[in-house]
Design a protein around this motif. Structure first.
Motif, PDB file in Angstrom:
ATOM      1  N   VAL A   1     -12.235  -3.059   9.186  1.00  8.66           N
ATOM      2  CA  VAL A   1     -10.807  -3.182   8.881  1.00  8.66           C
ATOM      3  C   VAL A   1     -10.066  -2.032   9.536  1.00  8.66           C
ATOM      4  O   VAL A   1     -10.515  -0.880   9.482  1.00  8.66           O
ATOM      5  N   GLU A   2      -8.938  -2.321  10.156  1.00  6.91           N
ATOM      6  CA  GLU A   2      -8.115  -1.284  10.760  1.00  6.91           C
ATOM      7  C   GLU A   2      -6.647  -1.523  10.443  1.00  6.91           C
ATOM      8  O   GLU A   2      -6.138  -2.634  10.602  1.00  6.91           O
ATOM      9  N   PHE A   3      -5.999  -0.481   9.959  1.00  8.27           N
ATOM     10  CA  PHE A   3      -4.547  -0.469   9.809  1.00  8.27           C
ATOM     11  C   PHE A   3      -4.011   0.445  10.900  1.00  8.27           C
ATOM     12  O   PHE A   3      -4.278   1.657  10.895  1.00  8.27           O
TER      13      PHE A   3
ATOM     14  N   GLN B   1       3.737  -3.110   9.628  1.00 10.74           N
ATOM     15  CA  GLN B   1       2.372  -2.569   9.632  1.00 10.74           C
ATOM     16  C   GLN B   1       1.364  -3.662   9.988  1.00 10.74           C
ATOM     17  O   GLN B   1       1.332  -4.727   9.388  1.00 10.74           O
ATOM     18  N   ARG B   2       0.507  -3.362  10.966  1.00 13.08           N
ATOM     19  CA  ARG B   2      -0.501  -4.313  11.445  1.00 13.08           C
ATOM     20  C   ARG B   2      -1.845  -4.023  10.785  1.00 13.08           C
ATOM     21  O   ARG B   2      -2.257  -2.869  10.667  1.00 13.08           O
ATOM     22  N   CYS B   3      -2.512  -5.083  10.384  1.00 14.56           N
ATOM     23  CA  CYS B   3      -3.823  -4.988   9.758  1.00 14.56           C
ATOM     24  C   CYS B   3      -4.764  -5.976  10.441  1.00 14.56           C
ATOM     25  O   CYS B   3      -4.428  -7.154  10.594  1.00 14.56           O
TER      26      CYS B   3
ATOM     27  N   THR C   1      -8.750  -7.465  10.303  1.00 14.75           N
ATOM     28  CA  THR C   1      -9.942  -7.567   9.459  1.00 14.75           C
ATOM     29  C   THR C   1     -10.956  -8.479  10.124  1.00 14.75           C
ATOM     30  O   THR C   1     -10.654  -9.638  10.431  1.00 14.75           O
TER      31      THR C   1
ATOM     32  N   GLU D   1       0.565  -8.873   9.855  1.00 13.14           N
ATOM     33  CA  GLU D   1       1.584  -7.846  10.069  1.00 13.14           C
ATOM     34  C   GLU D   1       2.630  -7.943   8.967  1.00 13.14           C
ATOM     35  O   GLU D   1       3.221  -9.002   8.756  1.00 13.14           O
TER      36      GLU D   1
ATOM     37  N   VAL E   1      -7.246   3.679   4.243  1.00 15.30           N
ATOM     38  CA  VAL E   1      -7.667   2.279   4.329  1.00 15.30           C
ATOM     39  C   VAL E   1      -8.748   2.055   3.277  1.00 15.30           C
ATOM     40  O   VAL E   1      -9.636   2.897   3.089  1.00 15.30           O
TER      41      VAL E   1
ATOM     42  N   ALA F   1      -8.567  -6.458   2.410  1.00 18.42           N
ATOM     43  CA  ALA F   1      -8.164  -5.261   3.152  1.00 18.42           C
ATOM     44  C   ALA F   1      -6.926  -4.666   2.493  1.00 18.42           C
ATOM     45  O   ALA F   1      -5.914  -5.351   2.322  1.00 18.42           O
TER      46      ALA F   1
ATOM     47  N   TRP G   1      -3.770  -7.385   2.047  1.00 19.83           N
ATOM     48  CA  TRP G   1      -2.894  -7.814   3.136  1.00 19.83           C
ATOM     49  C   TRP G   1      -3.355  -9.127   3.744  1.00 19.83           C
ATOM     50  O   TRP G   1      -2.630  -9.737   4.537  1.00 19.83           O
TER      51      TRP G   1
ATOM     52  N   HIS H   1       1.948  -7.229   3.010  1.00 18.70           N
ATOM     53  CA  HIS H   1       1.658  -6.777   1.645  1.00 18.70           C
ATOM     54  C   HIS H   1       2.531  -7.550   0.664  1.00 18.70           C
ATOM     55  O   HIS H   1       3.746  -7.691   0.867  1.00 18.70           O
TER      56      HIS H   1
END
Length: 252
Positions: free
Chosen positions: A240-242, A174-176, A178, A189, A128, A96, A226, A192
């Motif tokens: 997948v969502e950011f 930033q939250r990711c 998957t 979170e 994304v 992701a 991430w 990266h």
């Protein structure tokens, strides 16, 4: 190096994997690996008459690591929601990521002067993205880094979500999320590896322009995972969502 390039070309054409053992020690530098990348891309006519490929991957394990780069074959770059069921993969995995898009041409002279503080001004949009990682090497974990790099840094395919205007983001928070198939959702979170995806831009752009070409506006780079590599299987649905940036769905 020619023999290695020929072996990778044959592996791609026949959809087979290679034992890395006979190739250990073939490459001594990253530049040699990039020469193999170029030879494979040329033989398979990935980029036609494009001076600079339009899609790239770039990244590294940390800011102190040597970043690596690979141009991506356009047949495997798709807009989400994306379906990759027509493509052949060996042992695929999901990464992701955030993709960035150049908003203007970048000449070699411009790239040479860039620093990490001003490079983001060259970006007009972000999205994304999900890379499907796959390898032509049979035992990826035991394959030396330079052989992985020669194999397009073990790239399989890339899905890109909806583009959003590029803006400053608090990447540290930033939250990711998957989700792959029926597996539990992976939540991360601020993970990266470079702390900010745009940090790699000066290094990547110097690589892209190293032979004197200008990177055109619209060139895209996906910037590193991430979540590490999340295993997947044929038929898996991936989401997948950011948070605050966007979401992307694809099928493997």
């Amino acid at each position: 190096m020619t023999a290695l390039a020929n072996a990778l070309i044959q592996a791609r054409q026949s959809n087979q994997t290679l034992d890395a053992t006979p190739w250990l020690g073939t490459l001594e530098t990253a530049e040699q690996a990039y020469e193999v990348q170029d030879a494979v891309a040329s033989a398979l006519a990935w980029f036609g008459d494009q001076t600079v490929p339009r899609h790239w991957k770039s990244g590294g394990a940390s800011r102190s690591a040597t970043l690596t780069h690979a141009p991506l074959p356009p047949a495997g770059v798709r807009t989400g929601p994306a379906d990759f069921s027509d493509m052949a993969f060996h042992v695929p995995g999901i990464e992701a990521e955030i993709a960035l898009r150049l908003g203007q041409d970048v000449t070699p002279a411009m790239a040479a002067k860039l620093d990490h503080g001003d490079a983001a001004s060259l970006i007009d949009a972000m999205a994304v993205s999900v890379e499907i990682v796959d390898s032509r090497w049979q035992e990826l974990a035991a394959t030396p880094a330079l052989l992985r790099l020669a194999d397009s840094q073990v790239h399989g395919a890339l899905a890109i979500g909806e583009w959003q205007p590029y803006a400053a983001v608090d990447w540290a928070s930033q939250r990711c999320e998957t989700k792959v198939g029926d597996a539990e959702t992976v939540v991360r979170e601020g993970t990266h590896p470079l702390a900010d995806p745009a940090w790699l831009l000066p290094i990547w752009l110097r690589h892209v322009t190293r032979h004197g070409q200008t990177a055109p506006a619209g060139t895209v780079v996906t910037t590193g995972s991430w979540v590490g590599i999340v295993p997947c299987r044929r038929g898996d649905q991936v989401a997948v969502e950011f948070a605050g940036i966007g979401a992307l769905r694809l099928s493997v």
